[in-house]
Structure formats: structure tokens, C-alpha cells
Design a protein around this motif. Structure first.
Motif, PDB file in Angstrom:
ATOM      1  N   GLY A 120       0.934  -1.024  -0.119  1.00  0.00           N
ATOM      2  CA  GLY A 120       0.169   0.265   0.159  1.00  0.00           C
ATOM      3  C   GLY A 120       0.773   1.266   0.105  1.00  0.00           C
ATOM      4  O   GLY A 120       2.078   1.180   0.197  1.00  0.00           O
ATOM      5  N   TYR A 127      -0.193  -3.843   3.400  1.00  0.00           N
ATOM      6  CA  TYR A 127      -0.366  -4.418   2.127  1.00  0.00           C
ATOM      7  C   TYR A 127      -2.266  -4.052   1.753  1.00  0.00           C
ATOM      8  O   TYR A 127      -2.755  -3.994   2.644  1.00  0.00           O
ATOM      9  CB  TYR A 127      -0.074  -5.864   2.070  1.00  0.00           C
ATOM     10  CG  TYR A 127       1.117  -6.120   1.265  1.00  0.00           C
ATOM     11  CD1 TYR A 127       1.413  -6.869   0.021  1.00  0.00           C
ATOM     12  CD2 TYR A 127       2.328  -5.642   1.785  1.00  0.00           C
ATOM     13  CE1 TYR A 127       2.507  -7.066  -0.594  1.00  0.00           C
ATOM     14  CE2 TYR A 127       3.567  -5.655   1.229  1.00  0.00           C
ATOM     15  CZ  TYR A 127       3.583  -6.310   0.010  1.00  0.00           C
ATOM     16  OH  TYR A 127       4.932  -6.575  -0.554  1.00  0.00           O
ATOM     17  N   GLU A 128      -2.338  -3.933   0.787  1.00  0.00           N
ATOM     18  CA  GLU A 128      -3.857  -3.644   0.394  1.00  0.00           C
ATOM     19  C   GLU A 128      -4.301  -4.848  -0.732  1.00  0.00           C
ATOM     20  O   GLU A 128      -3.480  -5.108  -1.530  1.00  0.00           O
ATOM     21  CB  GLU A 128      -3.868  -2.195  -0.140  1.00  0.00           C
ATOM     22  CG  GLU A 128      -3.385  -1.925  -1.251  1.00  0.00           C
ATOM     23  CD  GLU A 128      -3.382  -0.401  -1.859  1.00  0.00           C
ATOM     24  OE1 GLU A 128      -3.861   0.289  -0.772  1.00  0.00           O
ATOM     25  OE2 GLU A 128      -2.789  -0.138  -2.990  1.00  0.00           O
TER      26      GLU A 128
END
Length: 169
Positions: A120, A127-128
Motif C-alpha cells: 500500500g 498491504y492492500e
């Protein structure tokens, strides 16, 4: 090729020649997954990124374990965020990844819906999950939502920008 309860896939670890099958290294293979499919029909592949934004995360889970956690935990594309709760914001790079200047991203699909799990932009390094169904492409650059990828969308490698000279005729 490894087969584990609930999923199978391809894994990689150095130092396992045919003549020296170390039990210690073999035990690490499930956590070194690079692609695979689980019993719920979820498929994933891992891609290497240059860490050109110097992300390192801050959590307790080594980033290299993310592909394994996707296959072991994701039951459907509808539940992917719930299935990975406590994982995406709890990842950190490994010293080996930091030394090489790399990160990973993962593409996940059930054959209909496709998501990219990527670093991200937040300062905490979480994280995305990005819905990539309309553009389910991925290679060794950051996922781009546009169907056409142009040179300015590509990452810089750790050596800096590449300046292409016109070819002589």
C-alpha cells in the motif's frame, strides 16, 4: 511441486539438490510458495517488485509467507479481506529482500474475480487488496488499472531511471 493439506503449488528454496534432501529445508517448502491453487478454487501467483519506495512493513509475519497464507486461508473472493484479517497490516520484509531491494505482490483469482495484493501507499507499510477484475494483468511491475501500460507506469529499478537512447539506423 508440493502438495499440502488444502492446497498444492510450486515452491522454491535454494540448497536442495537431488543428492542432499535436507529435512530442515524440506520443512520450509510450504512457506516458500510462489504459485498454486487451494481446495476452494482460489489460485494465486507471486511477482517480484523493486522496492523503489523503500517499504519495509512493521509486523511480525515475514512477507515471504504471504503466498502461503493466501492459499491456506482464502476461502472465496467474497471473503478475501476477512480471510486475511490480521495479515496484510502485519507483514515485514526479510533482511534478504531488503539487501536485494525487492518486495512481492500476489495476484489472486477464482477464475471470475481477480485481486492484487500489493504494497500500500500508507506509511505503515500495510498491504492492500485491489480489485483487478477489469484488468487482470500482472508482471514484475506495480499493477496498473489502465488496460495499456506505458513506460512511465513501470518501476524504476534500484539503479535508477533507465534512459533509452534512440537506436541508430
Amino acid at each position: 511441486h508440493i502438495i499440502c493439506p488444502g492446497f498444492e503449488g510450486m515452491a522454491f528454496i535454494g540448497g536442495l539438490p537431488d543428492t542432499q534432501m535436507s529435512d530442515e529445508l524440506l520443512a520450509q517448502l510450504p512457506y516458500r510458495i510462489r504459485d498454486g491453487k487451494n481446495e476452494h478454487g482460489i489460485m494465486m501467483a507471486t511477482h517480484v517488485l523493486f522496492n523503489d519506495w523503500d517499504a519495509h512493513g512493521h509486523g511480525e509475519i515475514p512477507l515471504t509467507k504471504l503466498p502461503y497464507l493466501v492459499l491456506a486461508n482464502v476461502k472465496s473472493m467474497e471473503t478475501i479481506e476477512t480471510d486475511l484479517a490480521g495479515v496484510l497490516d502485519n507483514l515485514h520484509t526479510t533482511p534478504a529482500m531488503d539487501a536485494m531491494g525487492y518486495l512481492i505482490q500476489v495476484i489472486v483469482t477464482d477464475g471470475t474475480t481477480t485481486c492484487v495484493i500489493r504494497p500500500g501507499v500508507l506509511e505503515n507499510g500495510a498491504y492492500e487488496i485491489v480489485d483487478a477484475t477489469e484488468n487482470p494483468k500482472l508482471t514484475n511491475f506495480r499493477w496498473v488499472s489502465d488496460p495499456t501500460v506505458v513506460r512511465t507506469d513501470l518501476q524504476l529499478d534500484r539503479l535508477g531511471p533507465r534512459h533509452l537512447e534512440p537506436m541508430a539506423e
